[in-house]
Scaffold this active site. Structure first.
Site, short mmCIF file in Angstrom:
data_model
loop_
_atom_site.label_atom_id
_atom_site.label_comp_id
_atom_site.label_asym_id
_atom_site.label_seq_id
_atom_site.Cartn_x
_atom_site.Cartn_y
_atom_site.Cartn_z
N GLU A 1 -57.90 -0.76 -2.43
CA GLU A 1 -59.26 -0.81 -1.83
C GLU A 1 -60.32 -1.25 -2.85
OE1 GLU A 1 -60.04 2.89 0.28
OE2 GLU A 1 -58.58 2.38 1.82
N GLU B 1 -52.08 1.78 4.86
CA GLU B 1 -52.72 3.07 5.15
C GLU B 1 -53.17 3.04 6.60
OE1 GLU B 1 -55.68 4.77 2.53
OE2 GLU B 1 -54.73 3.85 0.77
O1 AHR Z 1 -55.49 8.15 2.12
C1 AHR Z 1 -56.68 8.69 1.61
C2 AHR Z 1 -57.55 7.65 0.95
O2 AHR Z 1 -58.02 6.75 1.92
C3 AHR Z 1 -56.88 6.76 -0.08
O3 AHR Z 1 -56.87 7.31 -1.34
C4 AHR Z 1 -57.75 5.54 -0.07
O4 AHR Z 1 -57.04 4.38 -0.39
C5 AHR Z 1 -58.34 5.51 1.32
O5 AHR Z 1 -59.71 5.35 1.29
#
Ligand code: AHR
Length: 500
Positions: A174, A293
């Site tokens: 990110e 994610e």
């Molecule tokens: O999964 C939790 C968080 O969400 C992770 O660390 C990040 O990559 C995202 O913002």
């Protein structure tokens, strides 16, 4: 009133081979995911390394094929060297991403050991926030080079003679997010990701690389970010990442369940951008998608604001999932399957305690959240080829979406076992759906089982007492290639057909 939805499924109409890695997950050094989650020395069910065997069994039940590690936001401030070698010599560090203290008791080698125990491969992320090319290429050498160099010999001296042979690597995390340690512009990130990727592949040409896409599709930089990053990295990377989390903050069920349409749109957009860059470069190479994610995340937001800074493994992001969350997770899995030709990796974020299907009590049992079930069903039965089902369903409008089909479905054909599985969610709040499915190309198939997850209370959870569990009394039958199934209102269905 019974509503009818129809579906035509033919074994020759294929979306593509399902890469089993779409059932991947994620363990970050965050909250109680590692400490008290997968690792709890002194727990009655610990193994010889202090890993919880009850958790290992649950991860095995999910058949998780790949686990992303060690972050997440955490990786952007992580010195991987802190987590290898004698544990007594490892430093305690401030983790600036989550404002906690990292003890480094668990690091790369222990995590690789754990992944082997659960039967998963590791998807390793490198730090492109506070660090860069050098730390990244050294970690590849430490993990994957057989021997005879400084970093590979160091691994051997730490007791790991054989290389870990980690195949997939994430180039940071990110990196467009203002919350990220070492946030970058698309140009800055694109350049460093290209150089890191190039050099990592010089160390081990067999690895595959994931470039960071936008943190989510609502970022102001979305779309331009992907185009610019891929412009720089196209020749070195294999995947571009996508992240998304949904929530039901307004308690608007119709709108909440419709959000899988947003996920679908997000995937389509990233495919379009990747193919735009391909066309621009006149390249023969296709970039695939790593949805590394995805989940529901909102229940714990308020509780997380109360955490005392710099604690060790505090209870962070401990969402307790409801039945309605399980329905949306089911729809999100269906969405991934519908894009099996381009989404090759996906990670339910995360796996244990932190926005997770598995929860643990310190010194006590591990238990299954409501979302455990759709994830397990998809992972166990969703292997093979995703078929292009022709679906016709009544629709509804919600606050943010129009023409939301009540029926969300995906079909998977596992040819060698002569099995077909239909995953279906009925989003109607009061009516069951009568599903009429033309499956004439599957001659001789009968219904093996029809699993259903349903509950009267949308807010039911499994905390304290298992309330949200599937039953096997679904109502479906097949006659001369025509399947008829009753999909209860607000339900997740797994209809399995086979010849045996
Ligand atoms: O999964 C939790 C968080 O969400 C992770 O660390 C990040 O990559 C995202 O913002």
């Amino acid at each position: 009133m019974t509503l009818t939805a129809t579906m035509v499924v033919d074994k020759s109409f294929k979306i593509g081979e399902i890469d089993k890695r779409i059932y991947g997950s994620f363990i970050e050094h965050l909250g109680r995911a590692v400490y008290e989650g997968i690792y709890e020395p002194g727990h009655p069910d610990e193994d010889e390394q202090g890993f919880r065997k009850d958790v290992i069994r649950l991860v095995q039940e999910l058949q998780v094929p790949l686990v992303r590690y060690p972050g997440g936001n955490f990786v952007s401030g992580y010195n991987w060297e802190d987590g290898v070698g004698p544990v007594s010599e490892r430093p305690k560090r401030l983790d600036l991403a989550w404002r906690t203290t990292e003890t480094n008791e668990i690091g790369t080698n222990e995590f690789v050991d754990w992944a082997k125990k659960v039967g998963a491969e590791v998807n390793m992320a490198v730090n492109l926030g506070s660090r860069g090319v050098d730390a990244a290429r050294n970690l590849v050498e430490y993990c994957n080079h057989p021997s005879g160099s400084y970093w590979s010999d160091l691994r051997i001296s730490h007791g790991y003679k054989d290389p870990h042979n980690i195949k997939t690597w994430c180039l940071g995390n990110e990196m467009d997010g203002p919350w990220q340690i070492g946030q970058k512009t698309a140009e800055e990130y694109g350049r460093v990701a290209a150089e890191a990727g190039k050099v990592m592949k010089l160390v081990d040409p067999s690895i595959e690389l994931v470039a960071c896409g936008s943190s989510n599709s609502k970022m102001a930089t979305f779309a331009d970010w992907e185009a610019t990053v891929l412009d720089h990295t196209y020749d070195y990377v294999d995947y571009i990442s996508l992240h998304t989390y949904y929530g039901n903050r307004d308690d608007d069920l119709a709108n909440y369940l419709a959000q899988s349409m947003d996920m679908d749109e997000f995937i389509r957009s990233v495919i379009a951008i990747a193919d735009y860059v391909k066309a621009k470069k006149r390249s023969k190479k296709t970039i695939h998608l790593s949805f590394d994610e995805w989940n529901v995340w909102f229940h714990s937001n308020e509780a997380d604001r109360q955490i005392t800074p710099w604690s060790v493994a505090p209870p962070l992001l401990e969402d307790i999932y409801t039945f309605e969350d399980a329905l949306l997770v089911g729809s999100m899995l269906i969405t991934l399957l519908k894009h099996a030709d381009r989404v090759k990796i996906a990670c339910l974020a995360q796996l244990v305690n932190v926005i997770a299907p598995i929860m643990t009590e310190k010194g006590g049992p591990a238990w299954k959240q409501a979302i455990f079930y759709p994830y397990m069903h998809a992972s166990v039965y969703g292997r093979g080829v995703a078929l292009q089902a022709q679906i016709s369903s009544p629709k509804y409008d919600s606050k943010d979406f129009t023409d939301v089909p009540y029926l969300d479905a995906a079909v998977v054909h596992l040819e060698e076992a002569e099995e077909v599985t239909i995953f279906a969610v009925n989003k109607h709040q009061t009516e069951s759906l009568n599903l009429q499915c033309d499956m004439r190309s599957f001659e001789g198939y009968h219904v093996l089982e029809h699993i259903v997850l349903e509950h009267e209370n949308m807010k039911a959870t499994n905390q304290g007492r298992e309330q949200v569990t599937p039953h096997h009394n679904g109502d479906s039958a097949i006659d001369q290639g025509r399947l008829t199934a009753n999909l209860a209102k607000l339900s997740w269905n797994v209809i399995r057909l086979g010849k045996k």
